[in-house]
Design a protein around this motif. Structure first.
Motif, PDB file in Angstrom:
ATOM      1  N   GLN A  14       5.692   9.125  12.635  1.00 43.76           N
ATOM      2  CA  GLN A  14       5.483   9.802  10.996  1.00 43.76           C
ATOM      3  C   GLN A  14       6.815   9.377  10.326  1.00 43.76           C
ATOM      4  O   GLN A  14       6.475   9.076   9.161  1.00 43.76           O
ATOM      5  CB  GLN A  14       5.093  11.162  11.128  1.00 43.76           C
ATOM      6  N   ALA A  15       8.002   9.388  10.952  1.00 44.69           N
ATOM      7  CA  ALA A  15       9.349   9.335  10.123  1.00 44.69           C
ATOM      8  C   ALA A  15       9.232   7.690   9.894  1.00 44.69           C
ATOM      9  O   ALA A  15       9.529   7.459   8.654  1.00 44.69           O
ATOM     10  CB  ALA A  15      10.390   9.647  10.897  1.00 44.69           C
ATOM     11  N   TYR A  68       6.678   5.488   9.563  1.00 46.17           N
ATOM     12  CA  TYR A  68       5.597   5.255   8.465  1.00 46.17           C
ATOM     13  C   TYR A  68       6.027   5.702   7.034  1.00 46.17           C
ATOM     14  O   TYR A  68       5.789   4.931   6.183  1.00 46.17           O
ATOM     15  CB  TYR A  68       4.395   6.025   8.832  1.00 46.17           C
ATOM     16  N   ALA A  69       6.778   7.083   6.956  1.00 46.46           N
ATOM     17  CA  ALA A  69       7.213   7.375   5.635  1.00 46.46           C
ATOM     18  C   ALA A  69       8.212   6.543   5.198  1.00 46.46           C
ATOM     19  O   ALA A  69       8.541   6.105   4.028  1.00 46.46           O
ATOM     20  CB  ALA A  69       7.567   8.751   6.037  1.00 46.46           C
ATOM     21  N   ARG A  70       9.225   6.221   6.102  1.00 49.41           N
ATOM     22  CA  ARG A  70      10.157   5.173   5.702  1.00 49.41           C
ATOM     23  C   ARG A  70      10.018   3.904   5.374  1.00 49.41           C
ATOM     24  O   ARG A  70      10.175   3.401   4.130  1.00 49.41           O
ATOM     25  CB  ARG A  70      11.315   5.009   6.854  1.00 49.41           C
ATOM     26  N   LYS A 118       6.706   3.199   3.891  1.00 48.04           N
ATOM     27  CA  LYS A 118       5.925   3.311   2.947  1.00 48.04           C
ATOM     28  C   LYS A 118       6.655   3.644   1.592  1.00 48.04           C
ATOM     29  O   LYS A 118       6.634   2.881   0.496  1.00 48.04           O
ATOM     30  CB  LYS A 118       4.969   4.473   3.023  1.00 48.04           C
ATOM     31  N   GLN A 119       8.001   4.415   1.785  1.00 52.87           N
ATOM     32  CA  GLN A 119       8.740   4.484   0.596  1.00 52.87           C
ATOM     33  C   GLN A 119       9.463   3.365   0.280  1.00 52.87           C
ATOM     34  O   GLN A 119       9.619   2.772  -0.995  1.00 52.87           O
ATOM     35  CB  GLN A 119       9.894   5.573   0.905  1.00 52.87           C
TER      36      GLN A 119
END
Length: 132
Positions: A116-117, A119-121, A123-124
């Motif tokens: 999740q971390a 993916y979020a990184r 994506k941002q």
């Protein structure tokens, strides 16, 4: 000795330019022009040299020009993770780690906190790169 640095096709021009001893201005390229790629000469000279970047970005669209596009996909990857945003297939997220085999997208199931971390990184970063 192998090097696992992330490189992209856009690195070929700056690398060839440096190997030829050329300068941007010698090729009628304004000095203010920012090249997307980086020279890989330091990696060719010393495979232990630090990687020139921590991620690579690629984009595919059709037809050429300003759009609208029938096909448009973007990809961002770092040394371990790869995020693809495709207008036809949606988002796909992979742990490419030691293998370049993607397998099934991790988004088909629940992500671990580490996934999740990552993916979020990605994506941002992808949204920041393509904002505009």
């Amino acid at each position: 000795m192998l090097n696992s640095a992330l490189v992209n096709a856009v690195d070929l021009f700056p690398t060839a330019l440096e190997l030829a001893g050329g300068e941007q201005n010698g090729l009628n390229v304004p000095a203010t022009t920012v090249l997307d790629g980086v020279s890989l000469v330091p990696l060719l000279a010393d495979p232990r040299a630090p990687a020139p970047r921590s991620w690579i970005y690629a984009e595919h669209f059709y037809p050429n020009g300003p759009g609208p596009y029938i096909i448009h996909s973007r990809m961002l990857r770092d040394a371990r993770w790869k995020l693809i945003d495709d207008m036809r297939r949606g988002e796909q997220f992979f742990d490419v780690g030691e293998s370049l085999v993607e397998g099934d997208s991790l988004l088909q199931g629940a992500l671990t906190p580490e996934q999740q971390a990552a993916y979020a990184r990605l994506k941002q970063t992808l949204e920041t790169l393509t904002r505009g």
